[in-house]
Design a protein around this motif. Sequence first.
Motif, PDB file in Angstrom:
ATOM      1  N   SER A 193       0.832  -1.202   0.000  1.00  0.00           N
ATOM      2  CA  SER A 193       0.000   0.000   0.000  1.00  0.00           C
ATOM      3  C   SER A 193       0.871   1.257   0.000  1.00  0.00           C
ATOM      4  O   SER A 193       0.533   2.263  -0.608  1.00  0.00           O
ATOM      5  N   ARG A 194       2.023   1.183   0.663  1.00  0.00           N
ATOM      6  CA  ARG A 194       2.910   2.357   0.644  1.00  0.00           C
ATOM      7  C   ARG A 194       3.508   2.591  -0.747  1.00  0.00           C
ATOM      8  O   ARG A 194       3.663   3.730  -1.175  1.00  0.00           O
ATOM      9  N   MET A 195       3.836   1.468  -1.413  1.00  0.00           N
ATOM     10  CA  MET A 195       4.348   1.598  -2.779  1.00  0.00           C
ATOM     11  C   MET A 195       3.294   2.250  -3.678  1.00  0.00           C
ATOM     12  O   MET A 195       3.609   3.150  -4.465  1.00  0.00           O
ATOM     13  N   ASP A 196       2.050   1.789  -3.529  1.00  0.00           N
ATOM     14  CA  ASP A 196       0.968   2.351  -4.345  1.00  0.00           C
ATOM     15  C   ASP A 196       0.819   3.843  -4.084  1.00  0.00           C
ATOM     16  O   ASP A 196       0.648   4.640  -4.991  1.00  0.00           O
ATOM     17  N   ARG A 197       0.897   4.172  -2.812  1.00  0.00           N
ATOM     18  CA  ARG A 197       0.727   5.572  -2.444  1.00  0.00           C
ATOM     19  C   ARG A 197       1.853   6.427  -3.044  1.00  0.00           C
ATOM     20  O   ARG A 197       1.608   7.512  -3.560  1.00  0.00           O
ATOM     21  N   ALA A 198       3.069   5.897  -2.988  1.00  0.00           N
ATOM     22  CA  ALA A 198       4.202   6.630  -3.556  1.00  0.00           C
ATOM     23  C   ALA A 198       3.985   6.862  -5.051  1.00  0.00           C
ATOM     24  O   ALA A 198       4.224   7.958  -5.568  1.00  0.00           O
ATOM     25  N   LYS A 199       3.491   5.815  -5.728  1.00  0.00           N
ATOM     26  CA  LYS A 199       3.252   5.964  -7.174  1.00  0.00           C
ATOM     27  C   LYS A 199       2.181   7.006  -7.443  1.00  0.00           C
ATOM     28  O   LYS A 199       2.277   7.799  -8.365  1.00  0.00           O
ATOM     29  N   ARG A 200       1.149   6.980  -6.604  1.00  0.00           N
ATOM     30  CA  ARG A 200       0.078   7.989  -6.785  1.00  0.00           C
ATOM     31  C   ARG A 200       0.628   9.402  -6.588  1.00  0.00           C
ATOM     32  O   ARG A 200       0.266  10.330  -7.297  1.00  0.00           O
ATOM     33  N   LEU A 201       1.527   9.529  -5.619  1.00  0.00           N
ATOM     34  CA  LEU A 201       2.118  10.855  -5.365  1.00  0.00           C
ATOM     35  C   LEU A 201       2.931  11.332  -6.572  1.00  0.00           C
ATOM     36  O   LEU A 201       2.885  12.500  -6.946  1.00  0.00           O
ATOM     37  N   ILE A 202       3.666  10.399  -7.186  1.00  0.00           N
ATOM     38  CA  ILE A 202       4.431  10.776  -8.382  1.00  0.00           C
ATOM     39  C   ILE A 202       3.481  11.198  -9.487  1.00  0.00           C
ATOM     40  O   ILE A 202       3.708  12.201 -10.173  1.00  0.00           O
ATOM     41  N   GLU A 203       2.384  10.433  -9.628  1.00  0.00           N
ATOM     42  CA  GLU A 203       1.396  10.806 -10.643  1.00  0.00           C
ATOM     43  C   GLU A 203       0.864  12.210 -10.389  1.00  0.00           C
ATOM     44  O   GLU A 203       0.726  13.015 -11.302  1.00  0.00           O
ATOM     45  N   MET A 204       0.555  12.466  -9.133  1.00  0.00           N
ATOM     46  CA  MET A 204       0.031  13.792  -8.797  1.00  0.00           C
ATOM     47  C   MET A 204       1.033  14.870  -9.192  1.00  0.00           C
ATOM     48  O   MET A 204       0.680  15.892  -9.763  1.00  0.00           O
ATOM     49  N   ALA A 205       2.306  14.599  -8.866  1.00  0.00           N
ATOM     50  CA  ALA A 205       3.344  15.571  -9.196  1.00  0.00           C
ATOM     51  C   ALA A 205       3.421  15.772 -10.701  1.00  0.00           C
ATOM     52  O   ALA A 205       3.505  16.891 -11.198  1.00  0.00           O
ATOM     53  N   GLU A 206       3.376  14.659 -11.429  1.00  0.00           N
ATOM     54  CA  GLU A 206       3.530  14.759 -12.888  1.00  0.00           C
ATOM     55  C   GLU A 206       2.345  15.455 -13.533  1.00  0.00           C
ATOM     56  O   GLU A 206       2.474  16.057 -14.581  1.00  0.00           O
ATOM     57  N   ASN A 207       1.190  15.352 -12.899  1.00  0.00           N
ATOM     58  CA  ASN A 207      -0.019  15.923 -13.512  1.00  0.00           C
ATOM     59  C   ASN A 207      -0.281  17.369 -13.152  1.00  0.00           C
ATOM     60  O   ASN A 207      -1.195  17.972 -13.694  1.00  0.00           O
ATOM     61  N   ILE A 208       0.523  17.900 -12.262  1.00  0.00           N
ATOM     62  CA  ILE A 208       0.281  19.300 -11.881  1.00  0.00           C
ATOM     63  C   ILE A 208       0.406  20.188 -13.110  1.00  0.00           C
ATOM     64  O   ILE A 208       1.350  20.090 -13.868  1.00  0.00           O
ATOM     65  N   GLY A 209      -0.582  21.023 -13.290  1.00  0.00           N
ATOM     66  CA  GLY A 209      -0.548  21.931 -14.431  1.00  0.00           C
ATOM     67  C   GLY A 209      -1.141  21.306 -15.684  1.00  0.00           C
ATOM     68  O   GLY A 209      -1.457  21.997 -16.629  1.00  0.00           O
TER      69      GLY A 209
END
Length: 354
Positions: free
Chosen positions: A43-59
Motif C-alpha cells: 500500500s505504501r508503494m501504491d501511495r508513492a506511485k500515486r504521489l508521483i502521478e500527482m506531481a507529474e499531472n500538476i498543471g
Amino acid sequence: MYYENAQAAYSAGNFPNAKRNFLLAAETMYKLAKMSTGNLQKSRMDRAKRLIEMAENIGKKPIPKVKGPEPSEKEEDTGKQWETAEIPNISFDDIAGLEDVKKAITLRMIYPLKYPDKYKTYNKKTGGGVLLYGPPGTGKTMIAKAIAYEVNAKFYTVKCSDVISKWVGDSEKNINSLFETAKKDDLAIIFFDELDGLFGTRGKDIHNDKRVGEFLQQIDGFSGRSTNLLILGATNRPWDVDKAALRPGRFSQSIYVPLPDEKAREFLFRKSLEGVPLKDVNIEDLISLTEGYSGADIDELCDRAKEQPLIDSIKHDSIINITMQDFKYALKAVRPSVDKESLKEYEKYINNLG
Ligand SMILES: Nc1ncnc2c1ncn2[C@@H]1O[C@H](COP(=O)(O)OP(=O)(O)O)[C@@H](O)[C@H]1O
Ligand SMILES: [Mg+2]
C-alpha cells in the motif's frame, strides 16, 4: 509534512513548489515502503506511485479539490490582515548579487541600529522608510526578511493587495492595531509588500484616497517617534504608488532591485545545484543562457531540470545525474517572466526620479 506543504502550495497556486513537495513526499513514502513488508509495503508503494502521478499531472489536469480551508479563509478566522514572523532566518549572505542594494540598506537601516553613537558623531541622517522596487522575483521580499535577520527584528508583513480586497472599511483599524503591536517589540520591522495596492495614486477612487490619507497619517505618527520600528515597502509597480508616500519621514528612500547579473546568476545556480548529482552541466553556459531571467525564474528552471532525474531515480532506486539535456528541456519550459517592455518602464521611472 511534504504532503501538507504540497497541498498548501497547490492551493496558493505555486505549482513548482507543489510539485517538488509531492515528489519529496513520494520519496519518503518509498523509503517507508522499503522498510516495511507485506500489505503495508504494497500500500505504501501504491501511495508513492500515486504521489508521483500527482506531481507529474500538476498543471496538466484540472486542479483536484484539496481538503482543508483555503489560506484566505484561515486568515479571515484570525481577523487579521497581517502576518507575524519571528525573526526570519534569511541573511544577506543568502542573497545573490544586489551589492549596491545591500550597501544602501546597511547604511540606512542596519548601521544606525548597530552603531548609534557613530551616527550621532557624524550627525548622519537616519530613519524614514525604504521602498524596494523592481521586477517581480528579484528578491525584494527576501531582502526585507534578511534585514530583519541582520538587526534581530521581529517581522510583520502586510500583503497590501489582501488588505484592499478583503478588508475595505476595516483596513485602517487593523493597521492601527498592527502599529500598536509592533511598537511593543524591542525592535520590529513592518513590511508593506505590494505597496502599490495600499498607496495607490490618489484621484481615481474615493475609497483609495481616504485610505491613503489615513495610512500616511499613521506612518507620520509613528515614524520619528519610535526608533524601534522600521518601515519597509516593496512594489513591482512604483509608478502606481502615490507620490505623497515617498516624502521624508515616510518611504523617503527608494532603492531599485534589478534582475540578477552574471555573477548573481552564478551564485543562484551554484546554490541550487550544490551537492546535487550532475553530469557535464556547464554553469558558464547556463549563465549566458539565462540573461533576463529573474532569481525566481532561475529557481524554477533548476527545479524543472531536477524533476525527471528525480522521478527516474525514485523509479529505479538509483542515482540519476542531472545533465545539460535536462536543462535544455527546462529552458524551453521556463521563459523569463520579465519582458523587455516592462524593463523599459523601470528605466523610465528611474530617470524621472532624477
Ligand atoms: N537575489 C536573489 N538571491 C537569492 N534568491 C533569489 C533572489 N531573487 C530571487 N530569488 C529567489 O526567488 C524567490 C522569490 O523572490 P522574492 O524575494 O519573493 O521576489 P520579489 O519579492 O522581488 O518578487 C526567492 O524565494 C528566492 O528563492
Ligand atoms: Mg515579493
